[in-house]
Write an enzyme that holds these catalytic residues in place. Structure first.
Site, PDB file in Angstrom:
ATOM      1  N   GLU A 140     152.584  51.171  82.911  1.00 47.61           N
ATOM      2  CA  GLU A 140     153.584  50.507  83.760  1.00 47.61           C
ATOM      3  C   GLU A 140     154.925  51.242  83.724  1.00 47.61           C
ATOM      4  OE1 GLU A 140     153.303  47.381  85.847  1.00 47.61           O
ATOM      5  OE2 GLU A 140     154.871  48.770  86.444  1.00 47.61           O
ATOM      6  N   GLY A 148     160.642  52.798  86.143  1.00 45.17           N
ATOM      7  CA  GLY A 148     161.239  52.205  84.938  1.00 45.17           C
ATOM      8  C   GLY A 148     160.781  50.792  84.655  1.00 45.17           C
ATOM      9  N   GLY A 181     171.177  58.883  79.441  1.00 48.34           N
ATOM     10  CA  GLY A 181     169.755  58.836  79.063  1.00 48.34           C
ATOM     11  C   GLY A 181     168.833  58.604  80.251  1.00 48.34           C
ATOM     12  N   ASP A 210     159.894  64.567  89.598  1.00 43.17           N
ATOM     13  CA  ASP A 210     159.674  63.314  88.878  1.00 43.17           C
ATOM     14  C   ASP A 210     159.236  62.210  89.864  1.00 43.17           C
ATOM     15  OD1 ASP A 210     160.270  61.484  86.415  1.00 43.17           O
ATOM     16  OD2 ASP A 210     161.406  60.591  88.058  1.00 43.17           O
ATOM     17  N   LYS A 248     155.494  60.001  90.262  1.00 41.77           N
ATOM     18  CA  LYS A 248     155.364  58.540  90.396  1.00 41.77           C
ATOM     19  C   LYS A 248     154.647  58.185  91.696  1.00 41.77           C
ATOM     20  CE  LYS A 248     159.536  58.110  87.645  1.00 41.77           C
ATOM     21  NZ  LYS A 248     160.999  58.101  87.687  1.00 41.77           N
ATOM     22  N   GLY A 302     166.394  54.481  81.821  1.00 38.36           N
ATOM     23  CA  GLY A 302     167.206  53.904  80.742  1.00 38.36           C
ATOM     24  C   GLY A 302     166.277  53.350  79.671  1.00 38.36           C
TER      25      GLY A 302
END
Ligand code: HSE
Length: 421
Positions: free
Chosen positions: A122, A127, A180, A194, A198, A295
């Site tokens: 997940e 995120g 971060g 990136d 996804k 994050g």
């Protein structure tokens, strides 16, 4: 009691350990069992870390530890984590990974290797948003018409600051790294890779498409200028880095690129590190998912949701189906067959006949202009010419750009951005 081993105790790993400790009561109540982190793996043992767990620098201390029930992989990279996840599954351990690059390359092999052992991910996509759960569980009644969204927090954070505050690219990227949000190598964020990882994961759940990043159209945010931003504002658009999966007559389009979208749309209003994904099902219609896309705590929230799901005994197949989805009906549409609207930016001579030459070239490819803006340049004989087209085929716009570049009146590069209405 369930024992966890964490491969990679960085920002997310430390958050996982801390949340499991701080929210232990509520997590135990929901999982039905106590969950504790037994150990974690780091590259550099001498670095100070804000965690209260046993650390080692040998990943096999986790993967081969008979006491560990669930391995959480948060290392990043592709081949090394693949080897370790494979070994953990072969050792009969359930795995939770947030590693989208690993899944972008090896998801189908891992589904085979995992068999009935849970392999959950997940946190790999958007995120803290439960988008994998939505596709794997909530939307199973539907044929998925499209998935479209902001899938990278770093670039959305950067675009928001650049567009709304005029912030400088390098400074704002550094800020996203300090917060971060960014990948260890931030070119994965700004180059769109990136987001493509996804998108490929979501496309597997929705369409069973086995494509790799190299197979799809990926463009990053590196070439967006304040001229593009101003044009977008004047013409009622926002610029967002979108991942798009769309079922069309001849297959499925998969693409990641900066996109002009109507400023009035819901996704256009998603700012900062937030992600948002719209999924359209043939029965449910449009559904929207919104939340922090990067994050430590937001990502750890998704990791722990997977751990709880495993402890509860969820045995849903990794990609949500055992049998190949709808046979082999879904083919990846070749890039050149994508049809959309385009924005072009070019520098041209400020002379009579220039517009005629340009529109003449476009006419050769049957491309029709929708709107146009010419910006005078104060200290130069060149002017900036910006326009949008009606919908046309990617093949034609690319070919037209090649011809336009050959014109004497056109100088330097021609920038192009796709538009989604
Ligand atoms: N670098 C990623 C992002 C982290 O900015 O979205 C979450 O996958």
């Amino acid at each position: 009691m369930i024992k966890i081993g964490i491969l990679g105790v960085g920002t997310v790993g430390a958050s996982v350990a801390n949340i499991l400790e701080a929210n232990a009561d509520i997590i135990e109540a929901r999982a039905g069992k106590k969950i504790v982190v037994k150990s974690g793996i780091v590259k550099n043992l001498s670095k100070d870390r804000d965690v209260n767990i046993e650390l080692s620098d040998n990943p096999y201390d986790v993967v081969d530890d008979p006491e560990i029930d669930i391995v959480v992989e948060l290392m990043g990279g592709v081949e090394e984590p693949y080897k370790l996840v494979k070994k953990a599954l072969e050792n009969g351990k359930a795995v939770v990974t947030a590693n989208k690059a690993l899944l972008a390359y090896h998801r189908y092999e891992l589904q085979e290797i995992a068999g009935d052992i849970p392999l959950m991910y997940e946190a790999s996509t958007a995120g803290g948003i439960p988008i994998i759960g939505a596709l794997r569980n909530g939307l199973t009644a539907n044929h998925i018409e499209s998935i479209q969204g902001i899938m990278n927090g770093t670039t959305n954070y950067m675009l928001t600051k650049m567009i709304k505050e005029g912030a400088l690219y390098d400074e704002i990227l550094k800020e996203a790294q300090e917060l971060g949000y960014a990948e260890a190598d931030p070119t994965f964020d700004v180059g769109g890779f990136d987001a493509s990882h996804k998108l490929l994961i979501l496309a597997s759940l929705a369409y069973g498409i086995d494509a790799k990043p190299e197979d799809i159209l990926i463009e990053g945010i590196e070439n967006i200028t304040q001229t593009d931003v101003a044009f977008a504002k004047d013409f009622g658009y926002e610029i967002k880095l979108l991942g798009i999966a769309k079922k069309v007559e001849d297959g499925v389009e998969l693409r990641v690129h900066p996109t002009m979208i109507p400023a009035s749309s819901m996704i256009a209003k998603v700012d900062g590190v937030m992600n948002a994904v719209s999924v359209v099902g043939d029965r449910v219609g449009e559904t929207m998912y919104y939340g922090a896309g990067a994050g430590g705590d937001a990502t750890a929230s998704a990791v722990i949701a997977d751990i709880v799901d495993i402890v509860r005994g969820n045995t849903t197949p990794m990609l949500g189906y055992k049998k190949c989805l709808e046979g082999s009906a879904f083919e990846l549409l070749p890039e050149e067959d994508i049809v959309t609207n385009y924005y072009l930016r070019m520098e041209v001579d400020d002379k009579s006949g220039v517009l005629a030459k340009i529109t003449n070239e476009l006419e050769q490819f049957d491309i029709s202009i929708e709107s146009m803006l010419q910006k005078p340049h104060r200290n130069d004989e060149h002017v900036k010419l910006l326009f949008t087209t009606h919908s046309c085929q990617e093949l034609k716009i690319q070919a037209a750009m090649v011809e336009l570049r050959k014109l004497d009146c056109v100088h330097g590069n021609i920038a192009m951005m796709r538009i989604e209405k």
